[in-house]
Design an enzyme around this catalytic site. Structure first.
Site, short mmCIF file in Angstrom:
data_model
loop_
_atom_site.label_atom_id
_atom_site.label_comp_id
_atom_site.label_asym_id
_atom_site.label_seq_id
_atom_site.Cartn_x
_atom_site.Cartn_y
_atom_site.Cartn_z
N ASN A 1 -3.55 -5.83 29.34
CA ASN A 1 -2.14 -5.83 29.70
C ASN A 1 -1.37 -6.65 28.66
O ASN A 1 -1.30 -7.86 28.73
CB ASN A 1 -1.95 -6.44 31.10
CG ASN A 1 -0.53 -6.29 31.61
OD1 ASN A 1 0.37 -5.90 30.87
ND2 ASN A 1 -0.32 -6.61 32.87
N ASP B 1 -9.22 18.33 27.44
CA ASP B 1 -9.80 18.11 28.77
C ASP B 1 -10.15 19.44 29.44
O ASP B 1 -9.48 20.45 29.23
CB ASP B 1 -8.77 17.35 29.61
CG ASP B 1 -9.29 16.98 30.98
OD1 ASP B 1 -10.22 16.17 31.06
OD2 ASP B 1 -8.76 17.52 31.98
N GLY C 1 -2.16 -2.35 35.26
CA GLY C 1 -1.18 -2.93 34.35
C GLY C 1 -1.52 -2.87 32.88
O GLY C 1 -0.72 -3.32 32.04
N ASP D 1 -1.86 -1.41 29.10
CA ASP D 1 -0.85 -0.61 28.40
C ASP D 1 -1.18 -0.48 26.92
O ASP D 1 -2.18 -1.02 26.42
CB ASP D 1 0.55 -1.22 28.60
CG ASP D 1 0.59 -2.73 28.35
OD1 ASP D 1 -0.13 -3.19 27.44
OD2 ASP D 1 1.33 -3.43 29.06
N GLU E 1 -13.88 19.24 25.95
CA GLU E 1 -14.78 18.70 26.97
C GLU E 1 -15.49 19.87 27.65
O GLU E 1 -14.86 20.72 28.28
CB GLU E 1 -14.00 17.90 28.01
CG GLU E 1 -14.90 17.34 29.10
CD GLU E 1 -14.13 16.93 30.35
OE1 GLU E 1 -14.58 16.00 31.04
OE2 GLU E 1 -13.08 17.54 30.63
N ASN F 1 6.30 -4.23 32.02
CA ASN F 1 6.34 -2.81 32.38
C ASN F 1 5.32 -2.45 33.46
O ASN F 1 5.07 -1.27 33.71
CB ASN F 1 6.13 -1.93 31.14
CG ASN F 1 4.75 -2.11 30.50
OD1 ASN F 1 3.81 -2.59 31.12
ND2 ASN F 1 4.62 -1.72 29.23
N ASP F 2 4.74 -3.46 34.11
CA ASP F 2 3.72 -3.18 35.13
C ASP F 2 4.27 -2.32 36.26
O ASP F 2 3.61 -1.42 36.76
CB ASP F 2 3.17 -4.49 35.70
CG ASP F 2 2.27 -5.22 34.72
OD1 ASP F 2 2.06 -4.69 33.61
OD2 ASP F 2 1.79 -6.31 35.05
#
Length: 635
Positions: free
Chosen positions: A157, A350, A183, A185, A379, A162-163
């Site tokens: 974090n 993905d 949290g 980032d 993937e 910006n949490d």
């Protein structure tokens, strides 16, 4: 309307047809079950919000979203830009604009006007920028690299402000709950690039960092609700570009994780779909059967194949209809936009087998045309080597067309490595499975483009897979960093982070020391236990040796059939020959090397790369139990 009822109603709309209104809401005077229309802005957005001149493909399709925007005429005037067609679709809140940008067009801005008699004029300033052809942008990730996978929410974090972002569906940050946001980032990742560089990492792969504005468990990034903006709880577009730039300045590369197959149900184009065919519709909610064999089975029923490809991944992940040309343009342009905007070096795709194959081949051709050096791998968590090869480019297994996919996430090598470390040795089990899986590399156009790994965010951590046996851990890491392909580690592997793949999601725990106030800081040597120090130093030694040894990057591989529980292979080129010996048995053994004369001829001694010990003779080599030796041969 209560949140659960609202979500259920939106899901019903998705399964029965597009929403004819812009958003749902509650009429306080009419009771909780009444749905009313809430007007969206007259011109809510245009995507892509900018583009570039000098692209290989001169065509650009803009998606315009705004309340009854289809009732308006569209006008624009800019030298070299032609508005070819304006498409009106089922939902009057959308227009699709086909533009052609000539090769002579200059960078600059122009106004797009949306006019309607008796109504005020709506305008959008559209900018065409100059492309950035700097050498360190979109440079590609190859078998010269070591990839380090990070879940941004769980790594560090770096910006507590910006949490929690007002107005987003999920506001809570609670590190005591595994499915809540914690949290972490992008700034947190940037703060620890020196740590990764020291470890020997050359490439960083972040799980999707774009917006996932869902009410629950949206930290992972795979339920996208805004394709063009970084999730504000991770940072901003500008910060992401700064992250990529800083990585490049430090000699690191960046992989961007893409999700073609599905989008979060909180996405604006899902809540207010342009047309019914925007997503795959079912009479009632239908999940994919997750059986990739149905895609390739020559005897497969049509319904099995349809459920595999068109079924939804989850209730919160709407399955995109990739047969729809508007969907195709939207996704392809978005991915090209991110490369040109930020300069990322590769894409990880993905859930690749769940996508429409013809579209994905077209997508790859268009991306490669713009960025010839960009790396792409899919993937493919499948159950056989042939199943993996089926998805790779070159039509090597008689699929009938070229997928244009250079490489895959090599789950077969991962399974074989785990079997070699844990399984009993038999004709096709234990260490023999690893030998046999690699012997099938003839199925690929180029197996060195595959990404090899021991674990990731969707499975048990490697240290737990080997039952926290440190000898097996070291043996596995050595195999990973010396076999063919592009090696990938999962954050925390180097400090023995553990966790079983179970409903508690413990494989996605926080990196200790990434948060202010953490009792332990594993980013520093003093914060690690003795065993963690040994693990970190072991990985760092091998990773940095690999980074400086072309034989382990682009060199050839020659392997020998395992005998007496011992597996031997060589990585070699004109500069060096490296001999790797893995004793999978429970007892130490002595290896006579005359059998390997094809590769050892001319060499008389060796250096153990891990401890720098010299072997005066290589005629016979003592190999401890559950140990991988990495030996640089000397003349």
């Amino acid at each position: 309307m209560k949140t659960g009822l609202r979500c259920a109603y939106i899901l019903l709309l998705l399964l029965t047809g597009y929403s004819s209104f812009a958003q749902t809401g509650t009429d306080k005077n009419a009771g909780n079950n009444t749905i009313i229309a809430q007007q969206i802005p007259p011109l809510e957005r245009i995507e892509p919000m900018n583009w570039w001149v000098g692209m290989h493909n001169p065509k650009l399709q803009l998606i315009v979203h705004g309340y009854k925007i289809a009732e308006r005429a569209v006008k624009m005037n800019y030298p070299g830009v032609t508005l070819v067609q304006v498409h009106k679709v089922e939902n009057p809140n959308y227009l699709f604009l086909d533009l052609v940008i000539s090769s002579s067009t200059k960078s600059g801005a122009f106004t797009i006007n949306f006019t309607k008699a008796g109504a005020s004029n709506l305008t959008y300033k559209y900018e065409l920028k100059q492309r950035d052809h700097s050498a360190n942008r979109a440079q590609g990730v190859t078998n010269k690299d070591l990839v380090y996978l990070i879940m941004p929410d769980r790594f560090s974090n770096g910006d507590p402000t910006n949490d929690s972002v007002p107005g987003m569906e999920e506001m809570k940050v609670d590190r005591n709950q595994m499915y809540a946001r914690h949290g972490g980032d992008i700034q947190g990742v940037m703060n620890h690039l020196d740590y990764l560089k020291d470890l020997g990492v050359t490439t960083i792969w972040l799980t999707p960092e774009i917006t996932n504005d869902e009410p629950h468990a949206s930290y992972h990034g795979y339920a996208v609700t805004d394709h063009y903006h970084v999730d504000p709880r991770f940072g901003s577009n500008e910060l992401y570009k700064a992250f990529v730039d800083k990585c490049h300045a430090m000699g690191l590369k960046v992989i961007k994780d893409l999700v073609h197959n599905h989008s979060g149900t909180g996405h604006y184009f899902i809540k207010d779909m342009p047309m019914k065919s925007w997503v795959h519709q079912w009479p009632e909610f239908t999940k994919s059967n997750f059986r990739d064999a149905a895609v390739m089975d020559p005897h497969a029923s049509a319904i099995d194949r349809k459920i595999m490809l068109d079924g939804w991944f989850d209730h919160s992940m709407a399955d995109m209809n990739e047969n729809n040309p508007y969907v195709q343009n939207y996704l392809t342009q978005n991915h090209i936009w991110w490369v040109e905007y930020a300069g990322v070096d590769g894409f990880r795709l993905d859930t690749y087998p769940y996508n429409d194959a013809v579209y994905m081949a077209d997508w790859a051709r268009k991306v490669k045309a713009e960025f010839p050096h960009l790396s792409i791998y899919g993937e493919t968590l499948v159950w056989s080597v042939a199943n993996q090869a089926f998805f790779t480019q070159g039509n090597t297994v008689n699929r009938g067309f070229d997928t244009q996919l250079p490489g895959v996430v090599d789950s077969q090598v991962k399974d074989a490595l785990n079997e070699a470390l844990n399984g009993p040795n038999g004709w096709a089990s234990g260490v023999n499975k690893l030998y046999l899986v690699l012997s099938q590399d003839f199925l690929y156009q180029d197996p060195t483009r595959n990404v090899v790994f021991l674990d990731n965010h969707d499975m048990s951590r490697f240290y737990s897979v080997v039952n926290e046996n440190f000898d097996k851990y070291k043996a596995g890491m050595a195999l990973l960093l010396t076999t063919r392909g592009i090696p990938q580690m999962y954050y925390g592997d180097e400090i023995l982070m553990k966790g079983e793949d179970n409903p508690d999601g413990l494989v996605r725990s926080d990196f200790p020391g990434g948060w202010a106030g953490d009792k332990e800081n594993k980013f520093t040597e003093n914060g690690r236990t003795d065993s963690e120090k040994m693990a970190f130093n072991y990985v760092r030694t091998l990773a940095n040796y690999r980074k400086n040894t072309t034989a382990l990057q682009t060199g050839k591989l020659m392997q020998y059939i395992p005998e007496n529980d011992i597996y031997v292979y060589f990585r070699y080129d004109a500069a060096k020959t490296v001999m790797i010996i893995y004793n999978s048995g429970d007892k130490a053994g002595t290896l006579a090397t005359d059998r390997f004369s094809e590769r050892t001829a001319g060499f008389t001694s060796a250096i153990n790369i891990v401890n720098n010990a010299a072997l005066g003779s290589i005629k016979s080599i003592d190999v401890p139990a559950k140990t991988t030796l990495v030996l640089e041969l000397k003349k």
